[in-house]
Design an enzyme around this catalytic site. Structure first.
Site, PDB file in Angstrom:
ATOM      1  N   TYR A  55       0.825  -1.195   0.000  1.00 34.41           N
ATOM      2  CA  TYR A  55       0.000   0.000   0.000  1.00 34.41           C
ATOM      3  C   TYR A  55       0.870   1.261   0.000  1.00 34.41           C
ATOM      4  O   TYR A  55       1.571   1.559   0.965  1.00 34.41           O
ATOM      5  CB  TYR A  55      -0.931   0.022   1.209  1.00 34.41           C
ATOM      6  CG  TYR A  55      -1.845  -1.169   1.324  1.00 34.41           C
ATOM      7  CD1 TYR A  55      -2.152  -1.955   0.220  1.00 34.41           C
ATOM      8  CD2 TYR A  55      -2.416  -1.519   2.539  1.00 34.41           C
ATOM      9  CE1 TYR A  55      -2.988  -3.055   0.323  1.00 34.41           C
ATOM     10  CE2 TYR A  55      -3.262  -2.609   2.659  1.00 34.41           C
ATOM     11  CZ  TYR A  55      -3.541  -3.380   1.546  1.00 34.41           C
ATOM     12  OH  TYR A  55      -4.367  -4.464   1.660  1.00 34.41           O
ATOM     13  N   HIS A 126       0.269 -11.944   1.177  1.00 36.64           N
ATOM     14  CA  HIS A 126      -0.689 -11.072   0.492  1.00 36.64           C
ATOM     15  C   HIS A 126      -1.267 -11.747  -0.758  1.00 36.64           C
ATOM     16  O   HIS A 126      -2.456 -11.634  -1.057  1.00 36.64           O
ATOM     17  CB  HIS A 126       0.006  -9.761   0.123  1.00 36.64           C
ATOM     18  CG  HIS A 126      -0.921  -8.623  -0.115  1.00 36.64           C
ATOM     19  ND1 HIS A 126      -0.525  -7.310  -0.075  1.00 36.64           N
ATOM     20  CD2 HIS A 126      -2.251  -8.576  -0.385  1.00 36.64           C
ATOM     21  CE1 HIS A 126      -1.552  -6.520  -0.310  1.00 36.64           C
ATOM     22  NE2 HIS A 126      -2.613  -7.264  -0.511  1.00 36.64           N
ATOM     23  N   SER A 205     -13.030  -5.171   1.597  1.00 34.36           N
ATOM     24  CA  SER A 205     -14.031  -4.584   0.696  1.00 34.36           C
ATOM     25  C   SER A 205     -15.453  -4.988   1.100  1.00 34.36           C
ATOM     26  O   SER A 205     -16.256  -5.408   0.266  1.00 34.36           O
ATOM     27  CB  SER A 205     -13.754  -4.982  -0.765  1.00 34.36           C
ATOM     28  OG  SER A 205     -12.527  -4.458  -1.202  1.00 34.36           O
ATOM     29  N   PRO A 206     -15.784  -4.848   2.393  1.00 33.65           N
ATOM     30  CA  PRO A 206     -17.090  -5.328   2.865  1.00 33.65           C
ATOM     31  C   PRO A 206     -18.267  -4.490   2.388  1.00 33.65           C
ATOM     32  O   PRO A 206     -19.409  -4.956   2.440  1.00 33.65           O
ATOM     33  CB  PRO A 206     -16.946  -5.246   4.387  1.00 33.65           C
ATOM     34  CG  PRO A 206     -15.961  -4.142   4.609  1.00 33.65           C
ATOM     35  CD  PRO A 206     -14.985  -4.266   3.478  1.00 33.65           C
ATOM     36  N   ARG A 209     -16.519  -1.947  -2.344  1.00 36.67           N
ATOM     37  CA  ARG A 209     -15.711  -0.859  -2.902  1.00 36.67           C
ATOM     38  C   ARG A 209     -16.520   0.426  -3.084  1.00 36.67           C
ATOM     39  O   ARG A 209     -16.387   1.138  -4.070  1.00 36.67           O
ATOM     40  CB  ARG A 209     -15.050  -1.309  -4.207  1.00 36.67           C
ATOM     41  CG  ARG A 209     -14.175  -2.556  -4.005  1.00 36.67           C
ATOM     42  CD  ARG A 209     -13.379  -2.911  -5.208  1.00 36.67           C
ATOM     43  NE  ARG A 209     -12.641  -4.161  -4.993  1.00 36.67           N
ATOM     44  CZ  ARG A 209     -11.445  -4.270  -4.403  1.00 36.67           C
ATOM     45  NH1 ARG A 209     -10.844  -3.199  -3.968  1.00 36.67           N
ATOM     46  NH2 ARG A 209     -10.853  -5.447  -4.266  1.00 36.67           N
ATOM     47  N   GLY A 210     -17.386   0.658  -2.101  1.00 35.29           N
ATOM     48  CA  GLY A 210     -18.192   1.876  -2.089  1.00 35.29           C
ATOM     49  C   GLY A 210     -19.577   1.717  -2.682  1.00 35.29           C
ATOM     50  O   GLY A 210     -20.458   2.536  -2.415  1.00 35.29           O
ATOM     51  N   PHE A 211     -19.797   0.651  -3.463  1.00 33.62           N
ATOM     52  CA  PHE A 211     -21.092   0.507  -4.131  1.00 33.62           C
ATOM     53  C   PHE A 211     -22.228   0.396  -3.116  1.00 33.62           C
ATOM     54  O   PHE A 211     -23.284   1.019  -3.269  1.00 33.62           O
ATOM     55  CB  PHE A 211     -21.086  -0.712  -5.052  1.00 33.62           C
ATOM     56  CG  PHE A 211     -22.385  -0.910  -5.790  1.00 33.62           C
ATOM     57  CD1 PHE A 211     -22.651  -0.181  -6.929  1.00 33.62           C
ATOM     58  CD2 PHE A 211     -23.338  -1.805  -5.323  1.00 33.62           C
ATOM     59  CE1 PHE A 211     -23.860  -0.337  -7.602  1.00 33.62           C
ATOM     60  CE2 PHE A 211     -24.537  -1.970  -5.988  1.00 33.62           C
ATOM     61  CZ  PHE A 211     -24.797  -1.239  -7.136  1.00 33.62           C
TER      62      PHE A 211
END
Length: 333
Positions: A55, A126, A205-206, A209-211
């Site tokens: 990251y 990872h 990403s629970p 991813r913003g959706f």
């Protein structure tokens, strides 16, 4: 906030994924903003923080290490290796998957330095480097445990079969895979394997991813380097179809008395005590909203309708593009 078990650690039921403070969704926020989010998480009682060597090519670990060092004894600190930035012939850093034992050791030692700590509580592979037997990579991680540089180990984006191979070499504390209402792949085999082996499932990403925050109405507004631009679900055709799910989804959130983001997180928390979501955010108010999802209670009938609305059959498009799909080992529908 309620706590959950992550191997030997007792952690808050919702942790903080630190990636987007330095990486992935376009131009990252200034360090000062990242510091505010991390400090707010501490103030709100969060005890689980997740970062990685990849990251920001180390910048995220530096940020996390600098801000959280005074609180080190109070938190469970997680990072990842085997996927990091490596300079090319021009000195430009490129992401490289490398699971060789020597590389994993070097990644870990670099992470310890950036995180300003003597030990990483949970250290993940990872990505499984498919050129290297997972047993070799996990063997290297087990030696880091023996040397006191790492307390426990985990895997990311792997299948149940790979988890079993790894677990035979050294006990695996957690698997970190993408898991949400719109990415149900762990339910194919990973959920059962984790429960059988006593492994926690950390859901990244629970909120899709913003959706599922109802925060991506127009994909054309995404920044050029936003990784969602490479994801089929966010291309214009698939995204238009997926947007049709949101009116009914918003209505279910209203019925549950919570926000859309909280509904997504509450659903994951209801999947079992061994599931721990790690949403990320660059906004302090959104952080507080996410953490409040731990107090949301969902009725069985609402869960049934929610799962019927958003699932692998109703969501349009693959979660990853061709290259990313080749790099992961997770089961697919």
């Amino acid at each position: 906030m309620q706590n959950r078990h992550l191997g030997p650690f007792s952690v808050t039921a919702i942790g903080l994924g630190c990636m987007n403070l330095s990486h992935a969704y376009g131009v990252p926020p200034p360090p000062e903003q990242g510091e505010r989010v991390l400090r707010a998480a501490i103030e709100q009682g969060v005890t689980l923080f997740d970062t990685a060597a990849l990251y920001g090519f180390g910048k995220n670990e530096e940020l996390v290490g600098r801000v959280l060092k005074p609180h080190r004894s109070r938190i469970t600190l997680c990072s990842k290796g085997g996927l990091a930035g490596v300079p090319d012939e021009n000195g430009v850093l490129k992401r490289v998957i490398d699971g060789r034992p020597g590389t994993i050791r070097r990644n870990c030692e670099d992470s310890l330095r950036r995180l300003q700590t003597d030990v990483i509580d949970l250290y993940y592979l990872h990505r499984w480097d498919k050129k290297v037997p997972v047993e070799d990579s996990v063997g290297a991680m087990s030696r880091l445990v023996e040397e006191g540089k790492v307390r426990t180990i985990g895997l990311s984006e792997v299948s149940a079969a790979t988890l079993r191979r790894a677990h035979a070499v050294h006990p695996v504390t957690a698997v970190q895979n993408e898991y949400s209402l719109w990415t149900r792949n762990p339910e194919i085999a990973m959920r059962a394997a984790c429960r059988e082996l006593g492994v926690a499932l950390v859901a990244f990403s629970p909120v899709a991813r913003g959706f599922l925050c109802d925060a991506v109405p127009d994909v054309s507004t995404l920044e050029a380097k936003d990784i969602r631009r490479t994801m089929p679900r966010f291309d214009a055709e698939h995204h238009a179809r997926n947007l049709k799910l949101l009116p009914a989804y918003r209505e279910l959130a209203r019925e549950a008395g919570c926000t859309p983001a909280q509904l997504a997180l509450a659903w994951l928390l209801h999947r079992g005590e061994d599931v721990i979501p790690i949403p990320g955010t660059t906004n302090v108010e959104h952080l507080k909203e996410d953490l409040a999802a731990a107090d949301v209670r969902l009725e069985v009938d609402l869960i049934r309708r929610l799962e019927a609305l958003v699932n692998e059959k109703t969501v349009s498009g693959n979660r990853y593009g061709e290259q990313a799909n080749r790099e992961v080992d997770t089961e697919t529908f």
